[in-house]
Design a protein around this motif. Sequence first.
Motif, PDB file in Angstrom:
ATOM      1  N   PRO A 152     -43.766 -43.194 -27.552  1.00  0.00           N
ATOM      2  CA  PRO A 152     -43.917 -44.640 -27.809  1.00  0.00           C
ATOM      3  C   PRO A 152     -42.863 -45.143 -28.805  1.00  0.00           C
ATOM      4  O   PRO A 152     -42.256 -44.363 -29.533  1.00  0.00           O
ATOM      5  CB  PRO A 152     -45.324 -44.747 -28.411  1.00  0.00           C
ATOM      6  CG  PRO A 152     -45.586 -43.403 -29.005  1.00  0.00           C
ATOM      7  CD  PRO A 152     -44.849 -42.406 -28.141  1.00  0.00           C
ATOM      8  N   ASN A 153     -42.682 -46.465 -28.836  1.00  0.00           N
ATOM      9  CA  ASN A 153     -41.742 -47.081 -29.778  1.00  0.00           C
ATOM     10  C   ASN A 153     -42.181 -46.808 -31.209  1.00  0.00           C
ATOM     11  O   ASN A 153     -43.368 -46.694 -31.500  1.00  0.00           O
ATOM     12  CB  ASN A 153     -41.671 -48.592 -29.556  1.00  0.00           C
ATOM     13  CG  ASN A 153     -41.009 -48.950 -28.241  1.00  0.00           C
ATOM     14  OD1 ASN A 153     -40.236 -48.186 -27.694  1.00  0.00           O
ATOM     15  ND2 ASN A 153     -41.324 -50.122 -27.742  1.00  0.00           N
ATOM     16  N   PHE A 154     -41.200 -46.717 -32.112  1.00  0.00           N
ATOM     17  CA  PHE A 154     -41.512 -46.535 -33.529  1.00  0.00           C
ATOM     18  C   PHE A 154     -42.320 -47.716 -34.048  1.00  0.00           C
ATOM     19  O   PHE A 154     -43.323 -47.538 -34.727  1.00  0.00           O
ATOM     20  CB  PHE A 154     -40.232 -46.391 -34.360  1.00  0.00           C
ATOM     21  CG  PHE A 154     -39.518 -45.087 -34.178  1.00  0.00           C
ATOM     22  CD1 PHE A 154     -40.048 -43.909 -34.684  1.00  0.00           C
ATOM     23  CD2 PHE A 154     -38.312 -45.024 -33.513  1.00  0.00           C
ATOM     24  CE1 PHE A 154     -39.383 -42.705 -34.536  1.00  0.00           C
ATOM     25  CE2 PHE A 154     -37.638 -43.825 -33.359  1.00  0.00           C
ATOM     26  CZ  PHE A 154     -38.177 -42.658 -33.870  1.00  0.00           C
ATOM     27  N   VAL A 155     -41.849 -48.938 -33.767  1.00  0.00           N
ATOM     28  CA  VAL A 155     -42.520 -50.150 -34.232  1.00  0.00           C
ATOM     29  C   VAL A 155     -42.505 -51.205 -33.137  1.00  0.00           C
ATOM     30  O   VAL A 155     -41.654 -51.188 -32.259  1.00  0.00           O
ATOM     31  CB  VAL A 155     -41.860 -50.736 -35.510  1.00  0.00           C
ATOM     32  CG1 VAL A 155     -42.022 -49.822 -36.693  1.00  0.00           C
ATOM     33  CG2 VAL A 155     -40.405 -51.068 -35.286  1.00  0.00           C
ATOM     34  N   GLU A 156     -43.445 -52.115 -33.219  1.00  0.00           N
ATOM     35  CA  GLU A 156     -43.539 -53.277 -32.333  1.00  0.00           C
ATOM     36  C   GLU A 156     -43.610 -54.512 -33.216  1.00  0.00           C
ATOM     37  O   GLU A 156     -43.839 -54.410 -34.421  1.00  0.00           O
ATOM     38  CB  GLU A 156     -44.803 -53.196 -31.466  1.00  0.00           C
ATOM     39  CG  GLU A 156     -44.870 -52.005 -30.537  1.00  0.00           C
ATOM     40  CD  GLU A 156     -43.904 -52.091 -29.372  1.00  0.00           C
ATOM     41  OE1 GLU A 156     -43.381 -53.194 -29.091  1.00  0.00           O
ATOM     42  OE2 GLU A 156     -43.663 -51.054 -28.738  1.00  0.00           O
TER      43      GLU A 156
END
Length: 161
Positions: free
Chosen positions: A103-107
């Motif tokens: 998954p992405n580090f941050v959203e």
Amino acid sequence: MDIKEIQNLIKFVAKSGASEVKLEMEDVKITIKTGPGYTETTYVQAAPVQQVAPQVAAAPVSQPVVSETPAPVAKAADSSANYITVKSPIIGTFYRKPSPDKPNFVEVGSEINAGDVVCVIEAMKLFNEIESEISGKIVKILVDNASPVEFDQPLFLVDPS
């Protein structure tokens, strides 16, 4: 490419320590060579571009469009004035996740703390984890995944409150 952009490129190359940089675009060719006691900058611009440039500069015939453009920019600057920008410390390719299957580090909306990894920048086959220097909430992600970034380019807007 105007003179200010060329001057900024020369300053950037001088600071980077590169001995020679060549940049070729459709209408401009630039070579910058640096070294001890040796600085040479050569740029060649095709004649048709010089003919087109005055037309573009003289093109603001529609005065209302030009006067309307600065107003939204000023509003955007006011709304983001209380945000802190996380900038790229290096040149490379920006990635939002550690690998394609993760998954992405941050959203947008993610809470981050100082020291949290917010992205990865690949430079010369090395993946550098970029850590946040501040705590806050991610308001905006300014760069698309897998796109090139420059030194000091804004990556994220963070609300520190």
